[in-house]
Design a protein around this motif. Structure first.
Motif, PDB file in Angstrom:
ATOM      1  N   LEU A   1      27.784  64.285 -36.131  1.00  0.00           N
ATOM      2  CA  LEU A   1      26.414  63.838 -35.959  1.00  0.00           C
ATOM      3  C   LEU A   1      25.795  63.448 -37.298  1.00  0.00           C
TER       4      LEU A   1
ATOM      5  N   TYR B   1      21.241  58.789 -30.282  1.00  0.00           N
ATOM      6  CA  TYR B   1      20.504  59.747 -29.457  1.00  0.00           C
ATOM      7  C   TYR B   1      19.064  59.839 -29.958  1.00  0.00           C
TER       8      TYR B   1
ATOM      9  N   TRP C   1      17.674  66.692 -26.387  1.00  0.00           N
ATOM     10  CA  TRP C   1      18.425  65.480 -26.689  1.00  0.00           C
ATOM     11  C   TRP C   1      18.447  64.562 -25.468  1.00  0.00           C
ATOM     12  N   GLY C   2      18.473  63.268 -25.734  1.00  0.00           N
ATOM     13  CA  GLY C   2      18.741  62.318 -24.670  1.00  0.00           C
ATOM     14  C   GLY C   2      20.243  62.205 -24.447  1.00  0.00           C
ATOM     15  N   GLN C   3      20.633  61.309 -23.534  1.00  0.00           N
ATOM     16  CA  GLN C   3      22.047  61.163 -23.203  1.00  0.00           C
ATOM     17  C   GLN C   3      22.756  60.162 -24.111  1.00  0.00           C
TER      18      GLN C   3
ATOM     19  N   GLN D   1      28.299  70.632 -28.567  1.00  0.00           N
ATOM     20  CA  GLN D   1      28.606  69.354 -27.937  1.00  0.00           C
ATOM     21  C   GLN D   1      29.964  69.417 -27.256  1.00  0.00           C
TER      22      GLN D   1
ATOM     23  N   LYS E   1      29.864  64.248 -23.946  1.00  0.00           N
ATOM     24  CA  LYS E   1      28.518  64.644 -23.525  1.00  0.00           C
ATOM     25  C   LYS E   1      27.539  64.606 -24.687  1.00  0.00           C
ATOM     26  N   ALA E   2      26.261  64.590 -24.350  1.00  0.00           N
ATOM     27  CA  ALA E   2      25.224  64.665 -25.372  1.00  0.00           C
ATOM     28  C   ALA E   2      25.181  66.063 -25.977  1.00  0.00           C
ATOM     29  N   PRO E   3      24.723  66.150 -27.207  1.00  0.00           N
ATOM     30  CA  PRO E   3      24.555  67.481 -27.810  1.00  0.00           C
ATOM     31  C   PRO E   3      23.544  68.320 -27.040  1.00  0.00           C
TER      32      PRO E   3
END
Lengths: 115, 107
Positions: free
Chosen positions: A45, A95, A105-107, B38, B42-44
């Motif tokens: 990230l 995101y 968080w969004g997708q 995570q 998938k999203a965190p």
């Protein structure tokens, strides 16, 4: 329901522009710091930018300064990321995320920069 | 920029194991530290904020500790749904920075 939904990703060529949107529901953007965070394929990230609750402060990672702009439309509860002069290395899932210490968080939406 | 260093980068563990992940900051960040989970594709999902506070809805098997430059995330009894990559993030200074991640795999 409290959620974030991103849109606007796609395939663009280097040097082109794209605007990402993030629709917030269940809460007001005016009450929280909001962020954009990205993740390149197979990588970790990376924080990109954020904006203060009242919109008075904006911060960016060095690699996007002068090219990306974070903004919001409080009337419609939308967060934006305007991305100009895109580079191949900007390819990532983007995101949107709520909070100074991120809680929501969004997708994500995929941005691919390729010739 | 503050560098966030996680260790180990990956680990193998069994269901029921106690697992600890470490995150070190290159400068004092007080307690401005978050832990994020995570799963593949998938999203965190945020687990912990302010180093030791559980986000709403996160089970108590997750715990965080530390301050300054040394932080830990502990999973008290690993379950199948906990196999994922875990990231730490500092939000005390700009730019915000993440650790490189710790991948927790099934042994």
């Amino acid at each position: 329901e409290v959620q974030l939904v991103e849109s606007g990703g796609g395939l663009v060529q280097p040097g082109q522009s794209l605007r990402l949107s993030c629709a917030a529901s269940g809460f007001s953007l005016s009450s929280f710091w909001m962020n954009w965070v990205r993740q390149a394929p197979g990588k970790g990230l990376e924080w990109v930018a954020n904006i203060k609750e009242d919109g008075s402060e904006k911060y960016y990672v060095d690699s996007v300064k002068g090219r990306f702009t974070i903004s919001r439309d409080t009337a419609n509860n939308l967060l934006y990321l305007q991305m100009n002069n895109l580079r191949v290395e900007d390819t990532a899932v983007y995101y949107c995320a709520r909070g100074s210490g991120i809680a929501l968080w969004g997708q994500g939406t995929l941005v691919t920069v390729s010739s | 920029d503050i560098q966030m260093t996680q260790s180990p980068s990956s680990l193998s563990a069994s269901v029921g194991d106690r697992v600890t992940i470490t995150c070190r900051a290159s400068q004092d960040i007080k307690n401005y530290l978050a832990w994020i989970q995570q799963k593949p594709g998938k999203a965190p999902k945020s687990l912990i904020f302010a180093a030791s506070n559980l986000q709403s809805g996160v089970p108590s098997k997750f715990s965080g500790s530390g301050s300054g430059t040394h932080f830990t995330l502990t999973i008290s009894s690993l379950q199948p749904e906990d196999f994922a990559t875990y990231y730490c993030q500092q939000y005390g200074t700009y730019p915000r920075t993440f650790g490189g991640g710790t991948r927790v795999e099934i042994q």
